[in-house]
Design a protein around this motif. Structure first.
Motif, PDB file in Angstrom:
ATOM      1  N   LEU A   7       0.845  -1.191   0.000  1.00  0.00           N
ATOM      2  CA  LEU A   7       0.000   0.000   0.000  1.00  0.00           C
ATOM      3  C   LEU A   7       0.880   1.239   0.000  1.00  0.00           C
ATOM      4  O   LEU A   7       1.751   1.400   0.861  1.00  0.00           O
ATOM      5  CB  LEU A   7      -0.902   0.020   1.237  1.00  0.00           C
ATOM      6  N   VAL A   8       0.659   2.098  -0.977  1.00  0.00           N
ATOM      7  CA  VAL A   8       1.355   3.378  -1.039  1.00  0.00           C
ATOM      8  C   VAL A   8       0.329   4.481  -0.875  1.00  0.00           C
ATOM      9  O   VAL A   8      -0.662   4.526  -1.617  1.00  0.00           O
ATOM     10  CB  VAL A   8       2.123   3.558  -2.368  1.00  0.00           C
ATOM     11  N   VAL A   9       0.549   5.340   0.099  1.00  0.00           N
ATOM     12  CA  VAL A   9      -0.305   6.502   0.292  1.00  0.00           C
ATOM     13  C   VAL A   9       0.420   7.702  -0.307  1.00  0.00           C
ATOM     14  O   VAL A   9       1.529   8.054   0.098  1.00  0.00           O
ATOM     15  CB  VAL A   9      -0.598   6.747   1.780  1.00  0.00           C
ATOM     16  N   SER A  24       1.694   7.467 -12.610  1.00  0.00           N
ATOM     17  CA  SER A  24       2.892   6.623 -12.631  1.00  0.00           C
ATOM     18  C   SER A  24       2.622   5.286 -11.950  1.00  0.00           C
ATOM     19  O   SER A  24       3.041   4.227 -12.444  1.00  0.00           O
ATOM     20  CB  SER A  24       4.051   7.346 -11.931  1.00  0.00           C
ATOM     21  N   PHE A  25       1.920   5.325 -10.824  1.00  0.00           N
ATOM     22  CA  PHE A  25       1.608   4.078 -10.125  1.00  0.00           C
ATOM     23  C   PHE A  25       0.624   3.228 -10.937  1.00  0.00           C
ATOM     24  O   PHE A  25       0.697   1.994 -10.904  1.00  0.00           O
ATOM     25  CB  PHE A  25       1.053   4.369  -8.733  1.00  0.00           C
ATOM     26  N   TYR A  30      -0.486  -0.646 -10.172  1.00  0.00           N
ATOM     27  CA  TYR A  30      -1.182  -0.443  -8.898  1.00  0.00           C
ATOM     28  C   TYR A  30      -2.658  -0.149  -9.145  1.00  0.00           C
ATOM     29  O   TYR A  30      -3.021   0.488 -10.135  1.00  0.00           O
ATOM     30  CB  TYR A  30      -0.569   0.726  -8.129  1.00  0.00           C
ATOM     31  N   PHE A  31      -3.489  -0.620  -8.242  1.00  0.00           N
ATOM     32  CA  PHE A  31      -4.895  -0.216  -8.218  1.00  0.00           C
ATOM     33  C   PHE A  31      -4.941   1.137  -7.517  1.00  0.00           C
ATOM     34  O   PHE A  31      -4.598   1.249  -6.333  1.00  0.00           O
ATOM     35  CB  PHE A  31      -5.730  -1.246  -7.454  1.00  0.00           C
ATOM     36  N   CYS A  32      -5.349   2.179  -8.224  1.00  0.00           N
ATOM     37  CA  CYS A  32      -5.253   3.546  -7.709  1.00  0.00           C
ATOM     38  C   CYS A  32      -6.632   4.112  -7.380  1.00  0.00           C
ATOM     39  O   CYS A  32      -7.585   3.933  -8.144  1.00  0.00           O
ATOM     40  CB  CYS A  32      -4.556   4.462  -8.718  1.00  0.00           C
ATOM     41  N   ALA A  58      -2.467   2.083  -4.522  1.00  0.00           N
ATOM     42  CA  ALA A  58      -1.986   3.448  -4.279  1.00  0.00           C
ATOM     43  C   ALA A  58      -3.191   4.327  -3.986  1.00  0.00           C
ATOM     44  O   ALA A  58      -4.111   4.408  -4.796  1.00  0.00           O
ATOM     45  CB  ALA A  58      -1.205   3.983  -5.480  1.00  0.00           C
ATOM     46  N   LEU A  59      -3.195   4.952  -2.813  1.00  0.00           N
ATOM     47  CA  LEU A  59      -4.271   5.858  -2.424  1.00  0.00           C
ATOM     48  C   LEU A  59      -3.753   7.285  -2.459  1.00  0.00           C
ATOM     49  O   LEU A  59      -2.758   7.611  -1.807  1.00  0.00           O
ATOM     50  CB  LEU A  59      -4.762   5.542  -1.004  1.00  0.00           C
TER      51      LEU A  59
END
Length: 294
Positions: A7-9, A24-25, A30-32, A58-59
Motif C-alpha cells: 500500500l502506497v499513500v 505513474s503508479f 497499482y490499483f489507484c 496506491a491511495l
C-alpha cells in the motif's frame, strides 16, 4: 488474504504533483484510488482483504481537512500493525515560490484560500501536513522536477520484477477503413506492388505463403523493410528512456489484406528478438466478411 499487500499513500502539498504520481503508479500496475472519502475507507479495506486479488494499491489522500487527516493517521497506524500490509507514505512537496508559480500558470485557486491570499492557503496546508510529512518514508521535492523526471524517480523506487514491461504492438490495417487512432507510428506501404491485382492472389492474404513471398521478393519491399527496421530499432531505446510502457506501430496498405499484413508479421517476428511483441491484423478479414454478407 495470504499475499502481502503493498500500500502506497500518495499525499503532499496541493500542486506538488500528486496527479502525475498516481498516473505513474497506474502504469506500475497499482490499483489507484483518488481522494476516497474517509468514511468509505474501512469498507474498501474489507473488500480488498476479502478479494485477495489486489496486491498493490496506491491511495491519493487529500489531508487538507483536519477530520480527514485524523482518520487517515488512525488508519495507517492500524495497518502498520498487521503482517499482511506493507505501507509506505510518499509525500510530494515543493517550494512556496514554485507552488505559487504553478497556481498562477493554471489559474486555479488554492483549496484553502478560495476567499483569501494564495500564500495564506499554502502556509495553512503546510501546517496541517507537518505530522504526515514527518511520518513519510519518502519525501520528494518536485520544485526542480519535470513530470517526466518525477515519473522516473517513482519508477526507480517502486518498480518491481512483476511490473508490466515495455512491449510493442504491431498492427496491419487498410487505409480504406480508416487510420488506427491509437497508433504511435504509422507507415504507409501503398507504394509497393499490390498482390490484389494478381489474379491467383486476389482472394488470399499475406499470411498465405505465395502472397507473402510475392510481396517480400519485390526489390522495393526489401529496401524499405531494411530501412524501416533500422529506424525502429534505433528509436525504441528512446521510448524506454521516456518511460513509455508500450508503442503501437501500424502498417497500412489500401485494404489491409496483403502488403501491410506481410510486413507487419515480419516486423513483429524481428522485433520479438529484443522486445515482447503482439501482432494484430485489423482488417485482414474485412473483405471476406463483406463477400459473405452479400
Amino acid at each position: 488474504m495470504t499475499d502481502t499487500l503493498n500500500l502506497v499513500v500518495i499525499t503532499g502539498m496541493s500542486g506538488a504533483g500528486k496527479t502525475v504520481a498516481m498516473q505513474s503508479f497506474e502504469d506500475l500496475g497499482y490499483f489507484c484510488v483518488d481522494n476516497m472519502p474517509p468514511s468509505l475507507l474501512p469498507k474498501f479495506w474489507e473488500l480488498v482483504k476479502e478479494s485477495g486479488k489486489v496486491t498493490k494499491i496506491a491511495l491519493v489522500i487529500d489531508l487538507r481537512s483536519r477530520a480527514f487527516y485524523d482518520g487517515i493517521i488512525e488508519m495507517l497506524s492500524g495497518l502498520d500493525n498487521t503482517q499482511f500490509v506493507t505501507t509506505k507514505i510518499l509525500f510530494l512537496d515543493a517550494s512556496d515560490e514554485e507552488l505559487v508559480s504553478r497556481y498562477k500558470e493554471t489559474r486555479r485557486s488554492h483549496p484553502l484560500a478560495r476567499n483569501g491570499r494564495l500564500m495564506d492557503g499554502i502556509h495553512k496546508e503546510r501546517e496541517l501536513l507537518t505530522e504526515i510529512r514527518n511520518q513519510s518514508q519518502m519525501v520528494v521535492n518536485t520544485s526542480m522536477l519535470s513530470p517526466r523526471e518525477l515519473r522516473e524517480q517513482i519508477f526507480r523506487v517502486f518498480k518491481t520484477s512483476d511490473n508490466p514491461s515495455f512491449h510493442i504492438e504491431v498492427m496491419s490495417f487498410g487505409f480504406k477503413y480508416g487510420l488506427p487512432i491509437d497508433a504511435d507510428i504509422v507507415m504507409d506501404v501503398r507504394f509497393l506492388p499490390n498482390p490484389y491485382y494478381v489474379a491467383e492472389f486476389k482472394a488470399l492474404n499475406d499470411l498465405d505463403k505465395p502472397v507473402r513471398d510475392y510481396v517480400m521478393e519485390q526489390p522495393a519491399t526489401e529496401k524499405f523493410y531494411q530501412q524501416l527496421t533500422a529506424l525502429l530499432k534505433s528509436i525504441m531505446p528512446g521510448y524506454l528512456k521516456e518511460g513509455k510502457t508500450s508503442v503501437t506501430i501500424a502498417i497500412g496498405c489500401t485494404g489491409g489484406q496483403h502488403r501491410s499484413v506481410a510486413l507487419a508479421q515480419r516486423l513483429a517476428d524481428d522485433l520479438a528478438i529484443d522486445y515482447p511483441v503482439d501482432v494484430t491484423h485489423r482488417d485482414m478479414k474485412k473483405r471476406k466478411e463483406s463477400v459473405n454478407r452479400s
